[in-house]
Design a protein around this motif. Structure first.
Motif, PDB file in Angstrom:
ATOM      1  N   PHE A  32      20.860  47.270  95.245  1.00 41.21           N
ATOM      2  CA  PHE A  32      20.206  47.355  93.866  1.00 41.21           C
ATOM      3  C   PHE A  32      18.943  47.703  93.540  1.00 41.21           C
ATOM      4  O   PHE A  32      18.165  47.623  94.575  1.00 41.21           O
ATOM      5  CB  PHE A  32      20.638  45.851  93.509  1.00 41.21           C
ATOM      6  N   GLY A  34      16.078  47.863  91.200  1.00 34.67           N
ATOM      7  CA  GLY A  34      15.706  47.308  90.015  1.00 34.67           C
ATOM      8  C   GLY A  34      14.232  48.301  88.960  1.00 34.67           C
ATOM      9  O   GLY A  34      13.504  48.019  90.537  1.00 34.67           O
ATOM     10  N   ILE A  95      17.034  45.971  96.792  1.00 35.26           N
ATOM     11  CA  ILE A  95      17.751  45.066  97.703  1.00 35.26           C
ATOM     12  C   ILE A  95      19.302  46.213  98.455  1.00 35.26           C
ATOM     13  O   ILE A  95      19.532  46.925  97.645  1.00 35.26           O
ATOM     14  CB  ILE A  95      18.426  44.227  97.079  1.00 35.26           C
ATOM     15  N   SER A 109      24.679  41.717  97.553  1.00 32.11           N
ATOM     16  CA  SER A 109      23.997  42.469  97.174  1.00 32.11           C
ATOM     17  C   SER A 109      23.428  41.239  95.513  1.00 32.11           C
ATOM     18  O   SER A 109      22.166  40.689  95.434  1.00 32.11           O
ATOM     19  CB  SER A 109      24.222  44.143  97.099  1.00 32.11           C
ATOM     20  N   ARG A 110      24.026  40.992  94.932  1.00 36.00           N
ATOM     21  CA  ARG A 110      24.650  40.268  93.491  1.00 36.00           C
ATOM     22  C   ARG A 110      23.791  38.948  93.960  1.00 36.00           C
ATOM     23  O   ARG A 110      22.920  38.746  93.118  1.00 36.00           O
ATOM     24  CB  ARG A 110      25.567  40.603  93.098  1.00 36.00           C
ATOM     25  N   ILE A 113      19.846  39.507  94.492  1.00 37.98           N
ATOM     26  CA  ILE A 113      19.186  39.666  93.187  1.00 37.98           C
ATOM     27  C   ILE A 113      19.074  38.385  92.171  1.00 37.98           C
ATOM     28  O   ILE A 113      17.805  38.032  91.118  1.00 37.98           O
ATOM     29  CB  ILE A 113      19.178  41.272  92.410  1.00 37.98           C
ATOM     30  N   GLU A 114      19.974  37.553  92.349  1.00 39.83           N
ATOM     31  CA  GLU A 114      19.757  36.615  91.042  1.00 39.83           C
ATOM     32  C   GLU A 114      18.888  35.328  92.203  1.00 39.83           C
ATOM     33  O   GLU A 114      18.705  34.495  91.626  1.00 39.83           O
ATOM     34  CB  GLU A 114      21.837  35.516  90.998  1.00 39.83           C
ATOM     35  N   LYS A 117      15.544  35.966  91.275  1.00 40.10           N
ATOM     36  CA  LYS A 117      14.807  35.102  90.602  1.00 40.10           C
ATOM     37  C   LYS A 117      14.098  34.226  90.148  1.00 40.10           C
ATOM     38  O   LYS A 117      14.090  33.347  89.173  1.00 40.10           O
ATOM     39  CB  LYS A 117      15.532  35.822  89.725  1.00 40.10           C
ATOM     40  N   ASP A 153      11.993  39.635  85.511  1.00 36.64           N
ATOM     41  CA  ASP A 153      13.297  39.821  85.963  1.00 36.64           C
ATOM     42  C   ASP A 153      13.923  41.271  85.797  1.00 36.64           C
ATOM     43  O   ASP A 153      13.174  41.653  85.090  1.00 36.64           O
ATOM     44  CB  ASP A 153      13.834  39.203  84.020  1.00 36.64           C
ATOM     45  N   PHE A 154      15.474  41.357  85.763  1.00 34.09           N
ATOM     46  CA  PHE A 154      15.711  42.539  86.391  1.00 34.09           C
ATOM     47  C   PHE A 154      17.045  42.856  85.180  1.00 34.09           C
ATOM     48  O   PHE A 154      18.101  43.500  86.303  1.00 34.09           O
ATOM     49  CB  PHE A 154      16.105  43.279  87.105  1.00 34.09           C
TER      50      PHE A 154
ATOM     51  N   GLY B  27      17.066  49.340  84.006  1.00 34.57           N
ATOM     52  CA  GLY B  27      16.014  48.465  83.828  1.00 34.57           C
ATOM     53  C   GLY B  27      17.806  48.482  85.759  1.00 34.57           C
ATOM     54  O   GLY B  27      16.866  47.396  86.416  1.00 34.57           O
ATOM     55  N   TYR B 106      26.177  46.297  88.669  1.00 32.70           N
ATOM     56  CA  TYR B 106      27.241  46.114  89.729  1.00 32.70           C
ATOM     57  C   TYR B 106      28.500  46.361  89.477  1.00 32.70           C
ATOM     58  O   TYR B 106      29.671  46.558  90.591  1.00 32.70           O
ATOM     59  CB  TYR B 106      27.043  44.276  90.099  1.00 32.70           C
TER      60      TYR B 106
END
Lengths: 155, 155
Positions: A32, A34, A95, A109-110, A113-114, A117, A153-154, B27, B106
């Motif tokens: 990922f 951003g 990431i 990966s998801r 990123i969460e 944040k 934030d992305f 983004g 994703y």
């Protein structure tokens, strides 16, 4: 392992970040990236500034890697986040998660990123056409903003 | 646009593939990288050979990009797949999808790899320690195997 979880002022190399997690037992690497978006809800961004508490931020990135290893066995994770001034399209975070099979690479990966944040102390200052402010543009980050700039934030 | 959907004999540059989709309105860029895994169900792979019907494969990759644009507005997709001999850890495919917001990147990337496996005429020959065979290691690809080598997999 610590170089897998890095805050840096330099441009981020995607290839090098992927290289940190590539290995013979992996068949899948999800990445990922951003990037700095020009338009958010109709407002034009000129550039961004990111700040981080570096040592704590790197420790929190490593913590996310450990969480991923606990949730998805046989993963390897690297996260590199840039700080300082970033222009439109510049890469703010990369990431990379390698796994034997692809479904896990997407999910982990998801998750990463969460979690970045949620728990990593990195803030961004938006420099708009008509002014500037410390801001995150997502509701879930508002809880972090009491008296402080909001988290990045992305979305 | 055609260079966004490419079959190549050369090593794939992740940075260049990402560069094809990076843009001010995005983004988020999700990248899936399929690499050559050494061990599959206990068997050791020495190297792989990929073959493709190049013109048809590139057309099918472009078709996947169009499907993604229809399903997720304001996406940009690039897919590069390598053919020829690949060693362990070599990159066989890179998918990059840029979107304004991360969730779509994703979902669209995941869609792309599933569709590649379903509709793109690329096959792989596994060179095991103890022999070689045209093979895909996933049930869903068996339907394509009547009299032909099975389709590839990054499961």
């Amino acid at each position: 392992m610590s170089r897998c979880y890095t805050i840096t002022k330099e441009p981020i190399s995607i290839e090098k970040t992927v290289g940190l997690v590539s290995r013979p037992e992996a068949g899948a690497i999800n990445t990922f990236i951003g990037t700095v978006r020009e338009i958010t809800e109709g407002k034009r961004t000129l550039f961004l500034e990111y700040q981080a508490y570096q040592s704590m931020a790197e420790a929190k990135l490593a913590e996310i890697g450990e969480e991923i290893s606990a949730k998805w066995p046989n993963t390897k994770t690297a996260i590199v986040h840039r700080v300082g001034r970033l222009d439109i399209e510049d890469i703010a975070v990369v990431i990379a998660v390698s796994t034997p099979h692809r479904a896990d690479s997407y999910e982990a990966s998801r998750y990463a990123i969460e979690r970045i944040k949620e728990i990593v102390p990195i803030w961004k200052k938006e420099h708009w056409e008509d002014g500037e402010e410390w801001i995150g543009d997502q509701k879930e980050t508002k809880a972090y903003s009491a008296g402080k700039p909001e988290k990045e934030d992305f979305s």
